[in-house]
Motif scaffolding. Structure first.
Motif, PDB file in Angstrom:
ATOM      1  N   TYR A  14       5.958  -1.270  36.299  1.00 36.57           N
ATOM      2  CA  TYR A  14       6.492  -0.087  36.196  1.00 36.57           C
ATOM      3  C   TYR A  14       7.886   0.013  35.844  1.00 36.57           C
ATOM      4  O   TYR A  14       8.560  -1.148  35.932  1.00 36.57           O
ATOM      5  N   LYS A  15       8.728   1.027  35.466  1.00 30.30           N
ATOM      6  CA  LYS A  15      10.110   1.151  35.496  1.00 30.30           C
ATOM      7  C   LYS A  15      10.771   0.239  36.364  1.00 30.30           C
ATOM      8  O   LYS A  15      11.642  -0.497  36.038  1.00 30.30           O
ATOM      9  N   GLU A  16      10.725   0.630  37.654  1.00 25.06           N
ATOM     10  CA  GLU A  16      11.580  -0.031  38.502  1.00 25.06           C
ATOM     11  C   GLU A  16      10.662  -1.026  39.381  1.00 25.06           C
ATOM     12  O   GLU A  16      11.369  -1.576  40.445  1.00 25.06           O
ATOM     13  N   LYS A  17       9.467  -1.539  39.066  1.00 24.07           N
ATOM     14  CA  LYS A  17       9.061  -2.362  40.055  1.00 24.07           C
ATOM     15  C   LYS A  17       7.667  -2.827  39.541  1.00 24.07           C
ATOM     16  O   LYS A  17       7.142  -2.654  38.373  1.00 24.07           O
ATOM     17  N   THR A  18       7.414  -4.331  39.937  1.00 22.50           N
ATOM     18  CA  THR A  18       6.391  -5.199  39.377  1.00 22.50           C
ATOM     19  C   THR A  18       5.315  -5.036  40.453  1.00 22.50           C
ATOM     20  O   THR A  18       5.354  -5.559  41.474  1.00 22.50           O
ATOM     21  N   ALA A  19       4.178  -3.996  40.228  1.00 20.19           N
ATOM     22  CA  ALA A  19       3.167  -3.815  41.225  1.00 20.19           C
ATOM     23  C   ALA A  19       2.336  -4.970  41.369  1.00 20.19           C
ATOM     24  O   ALA A  19       1.829  -5.248  42.576  1.00 20.19           O
ATOM     25  N   PRO A  56      -3.261  -3.368  32.048  1.00 18.75           N
ATOM     26  CA  PRO A  56      -2.276  -4.384  32.424  1.00 18.75           C
ATOM     27  C   PRO A  56      -1.025  -4.523  31.290  1.00 18.75           C
ATOM     28  O   PRO A  56      -1.316  -4.236  30.327  1.00 18.75           O
ATOM     29  N   THR A  57       0.049  -4.902  32.148  1.00 16.88           N
ATOM     30  CA  THR A  57       1.261  -4.869  31.134  1.00 16.88           C
ATOM     31  C   THR A  57       1.209  -6.377  30.281  1.00 16.88           C
ATOM     32  O   THR A  57       1.707  -6.460  29.127  1.00 16.88           O
TER      33      THR A  57
END
Length: 242
Positions: A14-19, A56-57
């Motif tokens: 996500y913008k501020e985090k790798t979940a 998924p990214t």
């Protein structure tokens, strides 16, 4: 033994985090696997990607050989999911909720029998004509799981299925889940260590989007030198967050 799910470098950013961070796991067929971790460890995000609710990214994931990105329709036909939000239609009756889900997954001539089977399997007969909004939390959870399996999935995702239930309701739902283990592979997330200890054949401990440890309870106890899943989990989690 065939692997139901295989991931390779599965990642969700996500913008501020790798979940979920470079997750590579294999889940064998016919097992109940528990995904454990503190809040934000990546458990629910993993389930959402494996059930095609979130893309998924990067990386890959397959369910019975079907790619979650390239073949989402094929994957969705193989899986059922009961979310932690208990996704039932509040204004529909118990029976109507089941009929609706059965209508999505099954041929028309199989719907009635599938609904009757689900009602009996989860002891819902007394409540079948009542709106879902009138059910207690425990009965809503039962209905949610019944809806998830009515399409006869090969893989069932249960995301914190007993969240917020009292001890008796939780134990009753454990029995229902135990009865499903010979019919499908199950991936369970939970914060209740006794739940995972009672139900799981194999355990994955996730920390910061990665699997920090995996194995049977005996294997994890041997690895950590601790006894009981709660002590094992705390040991792994504390080491992983230092």
């Amino acid at each position: 033994m065939e692997n139901v799910i295989v991931t390779n470098g599965l990642t969700k950013c996500y913008k501020e985090k790798t979940a979920v961070d470079n997750l590579s796991i294999a889940i064998p067929e016919g097992k109940l696997v528990a995904l454990l971790g503190v809040n934000g460890a990546g458990k629910t995000t993993t389930i959402r990607m494996l059930s095609c609710l979130s893309k998924p990214t990067r990386g890959t994931a397959e369910v019975y050989g079907h790619d979650v990105i390239k073949e989402p329709d094929a994957v969705k036909r193989l899986v059922g999911i009961s979310t932690q939000d208990t996704a039932v239609a509040e204004n529909l009756t118990v029976r109507e909720n089941l009929e609706f889900m059965a209508g999505i997954y099954l041929e028309k001539d199989r719907i009635a029998a599938a609904v009757e089977t689900a009602i009996d399997a989860f002891s819902l007969r007394e409540y079948e004509k009542k709106p879902a909004k009138t059910l207690s939390g425990g009965w809503k959870r039962k209905l949610s799981i019944a809806m998830a399996i009515i399409g006869e999935p090969k893989v069932l995702f249960l995301d914190e299925p007993t969240l917020g239930l009292d001890v008796l309701a939780r134990r009753e739902l454990w029995r229902e889940i135990e009865g499903l283990k010979d019919r499908m592979s199950i991936i369970l997330t939970t914060h209740y260590m006794e739940e995972a200890e009672a139900l799981a054949d194999r355990i994955f401990v996730m920390i910061n989007g990665r699997v920090a440890a995996e194995g049977t309870l005996d294997e994890l106890e041997e690895m950590t030198g601790k006894k009981g899943l709660e002590e094992v989990f705390v040991d792994i989690a504390e080491r992983g967050t230092r």
